[in-house]
Structure formats: C-alpha cells, structure tokens
Design an enzyme around this catalytic site. Structure first.
Site, PDB file in Angstrom:
ATOM      1  N   HIS A 293       0.808  -1.211   0.000  1.00 48.16           N
ATOM      2  CA  HIS A 293       0.000   0.000   0.000  1.00 48.16           C
ATOM      3  C   HIS A 293       0.849   1.272   0.000  1.00 48.16           C
ATOM      4  O   HIS A 293       0.314   2.361  -0.223  1.00 48.16           O
ATOM      5  CB  HIS A 293      -0.932   0.002   1.213  1.00 48.16           C
ATOM      6  CG  HIS A 293      -2.009  -1.035   1.152  1.00 48.16           C
ATOM      7  ND1 HIS A 293      -3.318  -0.740   0.846  1.00 48.16           N
ATOM      8  CD2 HIS A 293      -1.970  -2.383   1.342  1.00 48.16           C
ATOM      9  CE1 HIS A 293      -4.047  -1.849   0.864  1.00 48.16           C
ATOM     10  NE2 HIS A 293      -3.250  -2.862   1.162  1.00 48.16           N
TER      11      HIS A 293
ATOM     12  N   ASP B 251       3.890   9.502  -1.195  1.00 49.99           N
ATOM     13  CA  ASP B 251       2.708   8.729  -0.825  1.00 49.99           C
ATOM     14  C   ASP B 251       2.474   7.625  -1.844  1.00 49.99           C
ATOM     15  O   ASP B 251       2.624   7.852  -3.050  1.00 49.99           O
ATOM     16  CB  ASP B 251       1.469   9.624  -0.752  1.00 49.99           C
ATOM     17  CG  ASP B 251       0.537   9.250   0.389  1.00 49.99           C
ATOM     18  OD1 ASP B 251       0.562   8.077   0.798  1.00 49.99           O
ATOM     19  OD2 ASP B 251      -0.194  10.121   0.873  1.00 49.99           O
TER      20      ASP B 251
END
Length: 480
Positions: free
Chosen positions: A158, A366
């Site tokens: 993730h 991110d």
C-alpha cells in the site's frame, strides 16, 4: 470458487449488524470474502503482559471467519513500532535520516511473521487463495512456503517502493527481496514503484525479468504488476451529496460566513508534508493581502502511532506551527487556520470536502493518497472545487485534472492556491470531468477484482496509466 484468505496487520471487525467499518478497503475485502467465503486474519490490536502470545481468537460471522492474534508487548515494540514503522516505513518513503535499524527489532519482525504463519497454516485448505497486505507482512509467504503450502499467494504493497540505492541501505534487504519473491503476485500502486522493484531485482543479479511482468528470483517465477487502489466512488459521492442534513456540516458552513474554504486531511505523519503545507498557506496569505479574512484553511490531522517517538515530535511541531501562523495573521474576527487533531466521521468529512473550494493534498511521498480521490468524488458537479496535488503522490498518475505541485516549493504551492481560488467555473468543471468518470469506473471493487483475477492467473491488469484518449497531456502551466 476457491476460498479467499486475507491477512493484514489489523483486522477491521464488522459491527453488530455485520456491516464493515467505514473505509473502502474494508468494504471491498469484506464483500470479496462474503462472496467466496474465507478467513480474515491479523493482529487483534491487543498486547499481552507476558512475553508469550495467547493463541488465536476465532470468530465466525456468516461466511467469514475472523482470526485474531494477540501479540506480546515485546512483539509490538519490535515488530510494529520497531522494524515496521521505524525502519521499513521511513525507508519506503525515502527518509533514510529517520530509519532506526536495530537487530532486535529485525528479529521481532521476522518472529511475528513466523507466528502468523504458524497460526494461519492449520486453517488453510489446499485450494485457498491467500492475499497478504502491506509492509508489516512481507516475509509471510516465505514462512508459509517453508511449511509446505503451495497455495496461490499474492501480496499488495500500500506504500511506495524505493529505488535500489535506498533499499540496499537496509542490512537485511536481500532477505526482504527473497520474501517478496516467494509470492505468486506482487502488486504495487504505480508503475514507478514496480520499476523500482524491478531495478532492485536486477541491480545485483538477485533476479531477472522474463517479460510480460514476470520475474525469476531465488528459483521462483512470479509476477509483479500495478494495481492502483481506489475508493467507493459512487457511495462517497452520495454521502457528500446528502451531507447537508448533518448538523455539524451545517454549523461549519455557517461559521465560515461566506469565506472560501481550503481543506487538508491527513493522518499525522512526516510523509504527509503538513508543515510544508501550512508554510505555503502562510506564504499565500502574505503574498495576497486581499485574501486576509476571506479564506479559511481547515487541516484535519488525527493522531497516529503515538508509541513511535518521531510521531509525538511531529504532533508538537505541527501544533506549534499552526499556532505561530494564527498568532501572526489572525484578526479579532478571523482565524486563518483551523487545526483539528482528531478523526472526523465519514459523512461529515464528505460534506467538508464538498464545501471546500480547494483540496490541498501535498504529501512529500505517498503510495496513492485516497484523500485526493475522496475530494474529487465529493464535489458538486455544477460547482466543483479544485484539487491541488503533490506530484509525489501515486494519485498524481491518475488524477489528471489536478494542479500538480512540488510540495517542497513553498512559493509554487502558494501560487497554486491563488490560481485555484480564482479559477473560472468552466475550467473547474472541465478539470473535474477529466477525473470523475475514471474514478467511477476504477473504484475499490474494481481494484479488488483486478488483483484477485490476476492472482488466479488470468486477466490483464489495467496499470496506473490512463488511456491516451482520456488521460490528456498536462500543459506547462498545469504543473506549478
């Protein structure tokens, strides 16, 4: 149809009605488990006082078995707070200056993964499909393989994956790479992450690329590909549309007194660039005197990982910076920054996104950033706001109607805020219409189905690049 077995660090238990907790990932995985039947296993979130764990807690709900494992305090300290969040997390976010490697934490990380494998193995049937999630559990497949399991096992990361020069600073990098090579499918958020992974394999002859996303390493052939995670787009849009009914959303609108709203929503983490963002907002106010008293910046930042020292330091830093800016710029009837250091419910958050003229999403690094997608999904199609997005977020590969910025460039982010607030409605609609159809088609259910289809060995993944006919080309002034 084979059963599905999901393993994640934490297990989001359903409420008494059987509904999944709020959040697209939990909803999508629970739906897949209910369709196929299966197990969701992970840490219970509880720690025992002794050095030993207390076994596994099995809970049945419909077609899903929830398998929860308590960890000892030593396990939590070494596996979770230590190696996972003080080594792997900063390393994968390119923050070598914050990595704090210790052999005891490394040993705890592998010990807990071995524990999970030992607890899980007796529950597995020969035709089960196993899906492991995130950086906490990289070695799990290797542990299961050593126990003789031959099931199809997939892994989804993730967070970002770093280039070889960053990864190879980790003393046990080869063991980590061996762990990933034990899976049948390794999924990444973006093409850039997958390319970094391929570079790590090839850099020192660890593995070789066979083509079509296939690799061979440590005697095992596996696939690595791109699966950009998403949100429950239609459901979130509906929550935003009906949010006016919520009293708190109404009070917020009334308190703005006609001022423009800029919103930022982030878990408290040094990767999110919160201090950079506050400084950019301050620069915007200073450079645009007419904006004084006319714009409010709402930063929602729930606490996280308070057991990790760096996060406590971060909390103090953000609070002090917001206080300094407010002290310098406030007037008796206007406070420029509203800083909220707690979680806000999903329906209220959707309403806040919808009333905000600007979504300020500027992480320093991110994996994806679902706030960017939530902000777009929440907008009023007739009068949408503008998304300002860091080019270092995975979402920048998909959301081509955003204003892309370098979060390290304070003046550039300040200029982007000014441009977003003055953008004509026609331009705002055009940008929103570039993004929303893509989010509706590629929602979290599509992500889940794509990964499981690829893990089963058939079907093509879509990847993170938009089709040429819908992606569009950013003009020079789109990247500020």
């Amino acid at each position: 149809m084979s059963r599905l077995v999901v393993i994640s660090n934490r297990v989001p238990l359903p409420d008494k009605s059987g509904a999944a907790p709020a959040g697209g990932l939990a909803v999508a995985l629970q739906a897949a488990l209910e369709e196929r039947g299966g197990i969701w296993m992970g840490w219970s979130g509880k720690s025992t006082s002794g050095r030993e764990t207390s076994g596994i807690d099995i809970r049945e709900q419909g077609k899903i078995t929830y398998a929860l494992v308590d960890l000892s305090r030593k396990d939590v300290e070494e596996y979770y707070a230590g190696f996972a969040n003080r080594v792997l997390w900063p390393l994968c976010h390119y923050r070598l200056d914050l990595t704090d490697y210790a052999r005891k934490d490394m040993a705890g990380y592998f010990r807990v993964n071995r524990l999970f494998a030992q607890q899980l193995a007796p529950l597995i049937k020969p035709d089960d499909v196993i899906w492991v999630h995130d950086y906490h559990l990289i070695p799990l497949a290797a542990e299961l393989r050593q126990m003789g399991l031959k099931n199809r096992i997939g892994f989804f990361l993730h967070i970002p994956w770093p280039p070889a020069d960053v990864l190879f600073t980790l003393p046990v990098h080869e063991t980590i790479m061996r762990g990933l090579a034990s899976y049948d499918l390794v999924g990444f958020q973006t093409r850039h992450d997958a390319e970094n992974f391929a570079g790590c394999l090839k850099r020192e002859g660890i593995g070789k690329e066979l083509g079509q996303g296939l690799f061979e390493a440590y005697g095992h052939v596996f696939r690595a590909d791109v699966f950009p995670i998403s949100i429950e787009t239609a459901a979130f849009a509906e929550a935003a549309r009906t949010s006016r009914r919520h009293a708190l959303v109404g009070r917020m609108r009334q308190s703005l007194a006609g001022r423009d709203l800029i919103i930022g929503v982030d878990r408290l983490d040094y990767s999110k660039g919160i201090t950079n963002r506050i400084e950019a907002f301050e620069r915007f106010i200073v450079n645009n005197p007419d904006s004084r008293g006319r714009v409010t910046f709402l930063q929602v930042t729930p606490k996280s990982r308070s057991e990790v020292p760096e996060y406590g330091d971060m909390q103090r830093m953000v609070a002090e910076l917001a206080g300094r800016v407010n002290g310098a710029l406030s007037t008796v009837d206007w406070t420029p920054i509203r800083y909220v250091n707690r979680s806000i419910g999903r329906s209220v958050l959707a309403g806040l996104y919808r009333m905000a003229q600007v979504g300020l999403v500027t992480p320093l690094r991110d994996g994806m950033n679902l706030v960017a997608k939530e902000y777009v999904a929440a907008q009023d199609p007739e009068n949408p706001g503008v998304l300002i997005l860091s080019r270092f977020a995975g979402a920048a590969r998909e959301l081509d109607g955003a204003l892309l910025v370098n979060p390290y460039d304070t003046d550039a982010v300040s200029d982007a805020i000014a441009r977003a607030l003055s953008m004509p409605i026609e331009a705002r609609r055009e940008r929103w219409n570039q993004m929303m159809p893509h989010l509706l088609e590629n929602d979290v259910s599509h992500w889940c189905e794509s990964f499981l289809k690829a893990l089963a060995g058939h079907g093509e993944t879509k990847g993170d690049e938009r089709p040429a006919e819908t992606k569009g080309i950013l003009q020079p002034n789109d990247s500020i």
